[in-house]
Design a protein around this motif. Structure first.
Motif, PDB file in Angstrom:
ATOM      1  N   VAL A 221      22.132 -30.140  59.102  1.00 27.71           N
ATOM      2  CA  VAL A 221      22.582 -29.643  60.410  1.00 27.71           C
ATOM      3  C   VAL A 221      21.896 -28.312  60.735  1.00 27.71           C
ATOM      4  CG1 VAL A 221      24.592 -28.773  61.672  1.00 27.71           C
ATOM      5  CG2 VAL A 221      24.787 -30.829  60.300  1.00 27.71           C
ATOM      6  N   ASN A 222      21.823 -27.424  59.761  1.00 27.18           N
ATOM      7  CA  ASN A 222      21.191 -26.116  60.008  1.00 27.18           C
ATOM      8  C   ASN A 222      19.713 -26.256  60.337  1.00 27.18           C
ATOM      9  OD1 ASN A 222      23.460 -24.541  59.723  1.00 27.18           O
ATOM     10  ND2 ASN A 222      23.181 -24.210  57.524  1.00 27.18           N
ATOM     11  N   ILE A 223      19.017 -27.133  59.602  1.00 28.73           N
ATOM     12  CA  ILE A 223      17.593 -27.349  59.894  1.00 28.73           C
ATOM     13  C   ILE A 223      17.432 -27.871  61.314  1.00 28.73           C
ATOM     14  CG2 ILE A 223      15.621 -28.855  59.360  1.00 28.73           C
ATOM     15  CD1 ILE A 223      16.422 -28.586  56.409  1.00 28.73           C
ATOM     16  N   THR A 224      18.312 -28.798  61.699  1.00 29.29           N
ATOM     17  CA  THR A 224      18.224 -29.376  63.046  1.00 29.29           C
ATOM     18  C   THR A 224      18.415 -28.303  64.106  1.00 29.29           C
ATOM     19  OG1 THR A 224      19.192 -31.403  62.162  1.00 29.29           O
ATOM     20  CG2 THR A 224      19.118 -31.182  64.551  1.00 29.29           C
ATOM     21  N   ILE A 225      19.482 -27.526  63.954  1.00 30.35           N
ATOM     22  CA  ILE A 225      19.795 -26.514  64.972  1.00 30.35           C
ATOM     23  C   ILE A 225      18.711 -25.438  65.008  1.00 30.35           C
ATOM     24  CG2 ILE A 225      21.423 -24.675  65.556  1.00 30.35           C
ATOM     25  CD1 ILE A 225      23.659 -26.506  64.594  1.00 30.35           C
ATOM     26  N   ASN A 226      18.261 -25.006  63.842  1.00 30.64           N
ATOM     27  CA  ASN A 226      17.271 -23.925  63.812  1.00 30.64           C
ATOM     28  C   ASN A 226      15.904 -24.373  64.317  1.00 30.64           C
ATOM     29  OD1 ASN A 226      19.260 -22.375  62.727  1.00 30.64           O
ATOM     30  ND2 ASN A 226      18.455 -22.369  60.636  1.00 30.64           N
ATOM     31  N   SER A 227      15.638 -25.681  64.279  1.00 24.79           N
ATOM     32  CA  SER A 227      14.322 -26.152  64.709  1.00 24.79           C
ATOM     33  C   SER A 227      14.291 -26.563  66.180  1.00 24.79           C
ATOM     34  CB  SER A 227      13.871 -27.332  63.838  1.00 24.79           C
ATOM     35  OG  SER A 227      14.767 -28.405  63.966  1.00 24.79           O
ATOM     36  N   ILE A 228      15.437 -26.497  66.851  1.00 25.67           N
ATOM     37  CA  ILE A 228      15.452 -26.819  68.283  1.00 25.67           C
ATOM     38  C   ILE A 228      14.634 -25.775  69.028  1.00 25.67           C
ATOM     39  CG2 ILE A 228      16.922 -26.928  70.349  1.00 25.67           C
ATOM     40  CD1 ILE A 228      19.107 -28.102  68.545  1.00 25.67           C
ATOM     41  N   GLY A 229      13.669 -26.246  69.830  1.00 23.55           N
ATOM     42  CA  GLY A 229      12.840 -25.323  70.600  1.00 23.55           C
ATOM     43  C   GLY A 229      11.633 -24.805  69.844  1.00 23.55           C
ATOM     44  N   THR A 230      11.450 -25.233  68.588  1.00 22.23           N
ATOM     45  CA  THR A 230      10.273 -24.786  67.831  1.00 22.23           C
ATOM     46  C   THR A 230       9.223 -25.893  67.847  1.00 22.23           C
ATOM     47  OG1 THR A 230      11.014 -25.673  65.711  1.00 22.23           O
ATOM     48  CG2 THR A 230      11.799 -23.487  66.296  1.00 22.23           C
ATOM     49  N   GLU A 231       8.116 -25.630  67.131  1.00 18.17           N
ATOM     50  CA  GLU A 231       7.032 -26.612  67.129  1.00 18.17           C
ATOM     51  C   GLU A 231       7.173 -27.640  66.006  1.00 18.17           C
ATOM     52  OE1 GLU A 231       3.679 -23.654  69.078  1.00 18.17           O
ATOM     53  OE2 GLU A 231       3.162 -24.980  67.428  1.00 18.17           O
ATOM     54  N   THR A 233       7.910 -30.942  64.458  1.00 10.28           N
ATOM     55  CA  THR A 233       8.029 -32.267  65.059  1.00 10.28           C
ATOM     56  C   THR A 233       9.217 -33.008  64.462  1.00 10.28           C
ATOM     57  OG1 THR A 233       6.617 -33.243  63.375  1.00 10.28           O
ATOM     58  CG2 THR A 233       5.521 -32.414  65.355  1.00 10.28           C
ATOM     59  N   ARG A 234       9.555 -34.123  65.084  1.00  9.65           N
ATOM     60  CA  ARG A 234      10.697 -34.913  64.610  1.00  9.65           C
ATOM     61  C   ARG A 234      10.433 -35.463  63.218  1.00  9.65           C
ATOM     62  NH1 ARG A 234      11.912 -38.184  70.236  1.00  9.65           N
ATOM     63  NH2 ARG A 234      12.555 -36.346  71.404  1.00  9.65           N
ATOM     64  N   ASP A 235       9.198 -35.919  62.987  1.00  8.33           N
ATOM     65  CA  ASP A 235       8.861 -36.467  61.665  1.00  8.33           C
ATOM     66  C   ASP A 235       8.968 -35.402  60.591  1.00  8.33           C
ATOM     67  OD1 ASP A 235       6.271 -38.705  62.899  1.00  8.33           O
ATOM     68  OD2 ASP A 235       8.414 -39.008  62.542  1.00  8.33           O
ATOM     69  N   ARG A 237      10.735 -32.740  60.714  1.00  9.16           N
ATOM     70  CA  ARG A 237      12.138 -32.380  60.562  1.00  9.16           C
ATOM     71  C   ARG A 237      12.831 -33.386  59.640  1.00  9.16           C
ATOM     72  NH1 ARG A 237      16.009 -32.358  65.777  1.00  9.16           N
ATOM     73  NH2 ARG A 237      14.707 -30.665  66.563  1.00  9.16           N
ATOM     74  N   ARG A 238      12.551 -34.678  59.863  1.00 11.91           N
ATOM     75  CA  ARG A 238      13.196 -35.722  59.063  1.00 11.91           C
ATOM     76  C   ARG A 238      12.811 -35.587  57.590  1.00 11.91           C
ATOM     77  NH1 ARG A 238      11.138 -39.786  61.489  1.00 11.91           N
ATOM     78  NH2 ARG A 238      12.590 -39.942  63.189  1.00 11.91           N
ATOM     79  N   LYS A 239      11.576 -35.172  57.357  1.00  9.90           N
ATOM     80  CA  LYS A 239      11.098 -35.045  55.959  1.00  9.90           C
ATOM     81  C   LYS A 239      11.831 -33.943  55.207  1.00  9.90           C
ATOM     82  CE  LYS A 239       6.403 -36.518  56.863  1.00  9.90           C
ATOM     83  NZ  LYS A 239       5.059 -36.020  57.149  1.00  9.90           N
ATOM     84  N   LEU A 240      12.420 -32.988  55.935  1.00 13.22           N
ATOM     85  CA  LEU A 240      13.096 -31.873  55.262  1.00 13.22           C
ATOM     86  C   LEU A 240      14.535 -32.219  54.868  1.00 13.22           C
ATOM     87  CD1 LEU A 240      11.898 -28.857  57.452  1.00 13.22           C
ATOM     88  CD2 LEU A 240      10.906 -29.723  55.341  1.00 13.22           C
ATOM     89  N   TYR A 241      15.070 -33.344  55.384  1.00  7.82           N
ATOM     90  CA  TYR A 241      16.447 -33.717  55.037  1.00  7.82           C
ATOM     91  C   TYR A 241      16.478 -34.315  53.633  1.00  7.82           C
ATOM     92  CZ  TYR A 241      17.226 -33.540  60.146  1.00  7.82           C
ATOM     93  OH  TYR A 241      17.304 -33.160  61.462  1.00  7.82           O
ATOM     94  N   SER A 242      17.578 -34.069  52.902  1.00 11.83           N
ATOM     95  CA  SER A 242      17.692 -34.602  51.546  1.00 11.83           C
ATOM     96  C   SER A 242      17.961 -36.106  51.574  1.00 11.83           C
ATOM     97  CB  SER A 242      18.848 -33.909  50.816  1.00 11.83           C
ATOM     98  OG  SER A 242      18.618 -32.525  50.744  1.00 11.83           O
ATOM     99  N   SER A 243      17.681 -36.748  50.445  1.00  9.58           N
ATOM    100  CA  SER A 243      17.852 -38.204  50.389  1.00  9.58           C
ATOM    101  C   SER A 243      19.207 -38.602  49.816  1.00  9.58           C
ATOM    102  CB  SER A 243      16.751 -38.818  49.517  1.00  9.58           C
ATOM    103  OG  SER A 243      15.504 -38.389  49.953  1.00  9.58           O
ATOM    104  N   PHE A 244      20.206 -37.828  50.087  1.00 10.64           N
ATOM    105  CA  PHE A 244      21.563 -38.211  49.698  1.00 10.64           C
ATOM    106  C   PHE A 244      22.514 -37.478  50.642  1.00 10.64           C
ATOM    107  CE2 PHE A 244      23.144 -34.367  47.563  1.00 10.64           C
ATOM    108  CZ  PHE A 244      21.973 -33.668  47.364  1.00 10.64           C
ATOM    109  N   GLY A 245      23.802 -37.776  50.491  1.00 12.58           N
ATOM    110  CA  GLY A 245      24.769 -37.125  51.381  1.00 12.58           C
ATOM    111  C   GLY A 245      25.386 -38.141  52.316  1.00 12.58           C
ATOM    112  N   LEU A 246      26.448 -37.713  52.990  1.00 10.53           N
ATOM    113  CA  LEU A 246      27.163 -38.595  53.894  1.00 10.53           C
ATOM    114  C   LEU A 246      26.288 -38.987  55.087  1.00 10.53           C
ATOM    115  CD1 LEU A 246      29.995 -39.811  54.235  1.00 10.53           C
ATOM    116  CD2 LEU A 246      30.612 -37.810  55.574  1.00 10.53           C
TER     117      LEU A 246
ATOM    118  N   ARG B 149       1.739 -29.024  65.023  1.00 11.77           N
ATOM    119  CA  ARG B 149       2.312 -30.216  64.413  1.00 11.77           C
ATOM    120  C   ARG B 149       2.729 -31.232  65.447  1.00 11.77           C
ATOM    121  NH1 ARG B 149       3.563 -30.095  59.235  1.00 11.77           N
ATOM    122  NH2 ARG B 149       3.101 -28.213  58.110  1.00 11.77           N
ATOM    123  N   GLY B 150       2.143 -31.145  66.605  1.00 11.55           N
ATOM    124  CA  GLY B 150       2.512 -32.109  67.636  1.00 11.55           C
ATOM    125  C   GLY B 150       3.151 -31.401  68.783  1.00 11.55           C
TER     126      GLY B 150
END
Lengths: 351, 234
Positions: A221-231, A233-235, A237-246, B149-150
């Motif tokens: 959630v923090n990565i998502t909110i902090n990356s809003i309006g930055t450069e 990309t969605r891909d 951003r997705r790569k920074l999420y962990s591979s476990f959790g709810l 990055r896009g």
């Protein structure tokens, strides 16, 4: 086997579990916080803390005090307690305790690398490092120009080495690369810690899985909110999420495409444990989100102490102390800036 | 008697003429005094108005700065002290992103006073500003470039809007990018609280320039009032 820890846990872990439960009893209470919130100056705060376990650490500090001094001395207490537990621990508890500090190690690495990029003095940066995250060759980080050198010269001999495989490039270090490196390292660390706890099995696995899953979801959630309006990309951003959790994997897919806080809210409200967190916020607001997450985290860490014969109490105690230090930092800032009306914006009561 | 009588009308007419002339002179003097008085009153009012504005703006600045400092503390609480601290500030040579121009202008009374103009986020405003261009070009070629990055989501907005407000949205987009660029010393993924603190300090800077202009007007009005008082005493 889960449920039979009572037979064998106390052989190696009994003493330290008793120690950590004793330390837990020394955490500040709501009455302590109420007294602290009424202080007029930092010297008043020092006077109130002298009656707590922080007393010996602050008593020799001269006036005028600074908020960073209070935080540093309170952190020293946590470090002393941790070192005592670590030197008394046997395997696998000692490895478990070391895992708790890898997050601070990552923060210190990023601090040194970023500061060096900004041409700051290494000694000055070392003073700002978290003591729990120090290692022998940390000062050598200033020499590296890219991530390959960072790994080869310094980090290959540290516990962070396995986490570097996903982010080794020859590109020169710049602000964006460093941020990607930070989050990639932390993701790898959390996943590794999660797997380690799963291998331990029993109550430790069950309790730590819940605590680490919450940590991973909060990070997402923090990565998502902090990356809003930055450069970012969605891909990426997705790569920074962990591979476990709810939230893994469907919540992550939805978070990756969020463009504002309301979209994040609509994703998170589909998950009942997080619905209560976001229900405390008004639409479009993100200022109180941190406090809401901290409150939920504190609740889960306190619940870890309800069960015996597992390592989760050590993790929970460290996190509760860190929360307490954050509370003291906030109270000190509000008192120093004469903004006591805002003191309850970020203080999270533990008991 | 008759001669006296013949002389008296002349005397009377000359006296009347003199009286009329005196009255006319008095009227003219009165009119000049009145004008001078109204000018003095205007200067005094201008001085008092400027002083009032100055005090209000100082109070407003204090409120904005307090808010900014608390938001910065809140950002440090959220992101951690290792990410938000003085050691993160960049010591590399770089041009200022915001400039203040000082010129000498004449006010309504023809008196010279200093005039302050703020140029925010001047590093992207090449060419429009007219001062310090060389440094900005130098900064753009020397500094590390952000790896692209896009497309940023924000960059899509100008394409969708009408031509009338497309230009202003492109400028807003550039300003937003410059703001994020200046926050990059703390990392590229920073908390919204840090961005809010940045906006507060940006507003404080604008307020400071307003205060400088008000103070310049205040001092100019004070000098005029002082000169008039000294002239009156002399």
């Amino acid at each position: 086997m889960y449920g039979f820890e009572a037979l064998t846990f106390n052989i190696h872990g009994g003493y330290l579990e008793a120690i950590v439960r004793g330390h837990r009893a020394g955490l500040l209470t709501a009455a302590d916080y109420n007294n602290l919130c009424q202080c007029e100056t930092l010297d008043d705060i020092k006077m109130h803390l002298s009656a707590t376990e922080y007393g010996p650490y602050l008593q020799n500090e001269p006036s005028p005090l600074h908020t960073t001094t209070i935080v540093e001395k309170c952190t020293l207490k946590l470090v002393d307690e941790y070192k005592h537990m670590l030197c008394q621990a046997t395997e696998p508890l000692s490895t478990f305790l070391e895992y708790i500090t890898y997050g601070h190690m990552i923060d210190n690495v990023v601090l040194i690398v970023t500061g060096t990029l900004h041409e700051r003095d290494v000694q000055e940066l070392l003073e700002k490092c978290h003591p729990l995250g120090m290692f022998d060759s940390i000062a050598t980080l200033a020499v590296a120009q890219n991530m390959r050198e960072l790994y080869r010269l310094v980090l290959v001999d540290t516990p962070l080495a396995p986490y570097f495989s996903e982010c080794i490039t020859s590109e020169d270090l710049d602000d964006m690369n460093i941020e990607i490196m930070r989050n990639t390292l932390y993701k790898a660390y959390l996943e590794d810690f999660y797997k380690f706890c799963q291998k331990l099995g029993g109550a430790t696995s069950e309790i730590m899985s819940d605590l680490l899953a919450f940590e991973a979801d909060r990070r997402a959630v923090n990565i998502t909110i902090n990356s809003i309006g930055t450069e970012l990309t969605r891909d990426d951003r997705r790569k920074l999420y962990s591979s476990f959790g709810l939230l893994y994997p469907y919540g992550h897919e939805e978070l990756a495409v969020c463009e504002d806080i309301d979209q994040v809210r609509s994703v998170m409200e589909k998950y009942p444990p997080y619905q209560s967190i976001f229900s405390k916020l008004s639409y479009g607001e993100s200022q109180m989100l941190d406090k809401a997450f901290y409150e939920e985290e504190v609740k889960r860490h306190c619940l870890a102490f309800e069960q015996q014969f597992h390592y989760g109490v050590f993790f929970a105690y460290m996190r509760l102390r860190e929360q307490e230090i954050r509370n003291l930092m906030w109270i000190s800032e509000c008192v120093a800036q004469n903004q006591k009306s805002r003191v309850h914006d970020s203080v999270v009561f533990i008991f | 008697m008759a001669q006296q009588e013949e002389e008296d009308p002349h005397t009377q007419s000359s006296e009347i003429g003199e009286e009329e002339e005196e009255e006319e002179n008095d009227a003219q003097i009165g009119e000049r005094n009145g004008k001078r008085q109204s000018v003095e009153d205007r200067h005094a009012l201008q001085f008092l108005d400027s002083l009032d504005d100055y005090l209000i703006q100082m109070n407003s600045l204090s409120v904005i700065l307090r808010q900014g400092w608390l938001e910065l503390a809140s950002a440090r609480h959220s992101m951690g002290a290792s990410r938000v601290n003085g050691s993160m500030l960049n010591l590399k040579f770089h041009s200022a992103s915001t400039l203040v121009r000082v010129t000498q202008d004449d006010d309504d009374s023809g008196v010279e006073k200093a005039c302050f103009t703020l140029s925010k986020w001047a590093s992207f405003d090449n060419g429009k500003n007219g001062f310090g261009e060389g440094k900005f070009r130098e900064e753009k070629s020397d500094g590390p470039q952000l790896r692209h990055r896009g497309a940023s989501p924000l960059s899509e907005i100008p394409e969708k809007t009408s031509p009338e407000n497309g230009a202003s949205l492109i400028v807003d987009d550039q300003v937003q990018k410059e703001r994020l660029k200046s926050l990059r010393i703390f990392g590229t993924l920073v908390s919204p609280k840090l961005r809010t603190a940045q906006l507060s300090f940006e507003t404080a800077l604008e307020k400071l320039v307003e205060i400088a202009n008000t103070r310049s007007t205040l001092l100019s009005a004070f000098d005029q009032v002082k000169d008039e008082l000294e002239g009156t005493k002399g």
